[in-house]
Design an enzyme around this catalytic site. Structure first.
Site, PDB file in Angstrom:
ATOM      1  N   ASP A 250       0.738  -0.991  -0.024  1.00  0.00           N
ATOM      2  CA  ASP A 250      -0.013  -0.009   0.078  1.00  0.00           C
ATOM      3  C   ASP A 250       1.098   1.197  -0.044  1.00  0.00           C
ATOM      4  O   ASP A 250       1.433   1.551   0.885  1.00  0.00           O
ATOM      5  CB  ASP A 250      -0.916   0.050   1.179  1.00  0.00           C
TER       6      ASP A 250
ATOM      7  N   GLU B 181      -1.553  -1.443  -4.718  1.00  0.00           N
ATOM      8  CA  GLU B 181      -2.506  -0.664  -4.984  1.00  0.00           C
ATOM      9  C   GLU B 181      -2.249   0.796  -6.046  1.00  0.00           C
ATOM     10  O   GLU B 181      -1.388   0.997  -5.840  1.00  0.00           O
ATOM     11  CB  GLU B 181      -3.127  -0.128  -3.576  1.00  0.00           C
TER      12      GLU B 181
ATOM     13  N   ASP C 190      -2.253   1.079   7.405  1.00  0.00           N
ATOM     14  CA  ASP C 190      -1.478   0.770   6.152  1.00  0.00           C
ATOM     15  C   ASP C 190      -1.256  -0.579   5.945  1.00  0.00           C
ATOM     16  O   ASP C 190      -0.945  -1.139   4.895  1.00  0.00           O
ATOM     17  CB  ASP C 190      -0.460   1.704   6.219  1.00  0.00           C
TER      18      ASP C 190
END
Length: 177
Positions: free
Chosen positions: A10, A70, A142
């Protein structure tokens, strides 16, 4: 069938989450997760170097077979989007430098794969990550997002452009028939 180790990322300039899972058949097993933090007061190149080095260290330590990242979308602030894109670029470069193929997922795809709908709240994603991986506690948001990205990949996705969902396509970041 042998197990596959997946590293989820991420990306963020200040905090980048990582999550490592193993998929053995239909079983998912937690391996590790955490965050790579850069110094807010350091120069941009130094911060990107910290991110690259941190992900490289994660790759060396956990030896993943595949990776998933992502995708960053445009924010309201173009400068923030540009900085986040550079952080994502450093992350992808570290993954490729580590010899990994990189699958890319939108936030909507990740949420849909983990929670069941693309508009899930962060807390819902965290809760489902805990359930799916049978964790004793909740990882940081996160790290949970990175684990969710890895779970999305483990559930049969192969990233944008190679979705393992025959008969579906992506429009506006959503899967549709």
């Amino acid at each position: 069938m042998s197990s596959v180790r997946i590293l989820g990322i991420d990306p963020g300039l200040r905090v980048t989450g990582f999550g490592v899972i193993e998929k053995d058949g239909n079983q998912l097993r937690y391996v590790a997760s955490g965050c790579i933090k850069s110094n807010d007061k350091a120069s941009l190149p130094t911060r990107l170097g910290t991110l690259f080095a941190g992900i490289s260290e994660v790759i060396e330590t956990y030896r993943p077979d595949q990776s998933a990242v992502e995708i960053v979308f445009v924010n309201v602030n173009p400068q923030s989007t540009l900085l986040l894109g550079q952080a994502r670029g450093a992350a992808v470069t570290a993954l490729v430098h580590g010899g990994l193929s990189v699958a890319e997922y939108t936030a909507l795809q990740v949420k849909q794969a983990v929670v069941g709908h693309g508009k899930a709240a962060k807390q819902q994603v965290q809760d489902m990550v805990v359930r799916l991986l049978s964790l004793a506690g909740s990882p940081s948001s996160d790290a949970a997002d990175a684990l969710a990205c890895a779970i999305c990949h483990a559930h049969g996705g192969q990233g944008l452009g190679a979705l393992a969902t025959a008969g579906y396509r992506v429009r506006g970041g959503r899967l549709i028939r």
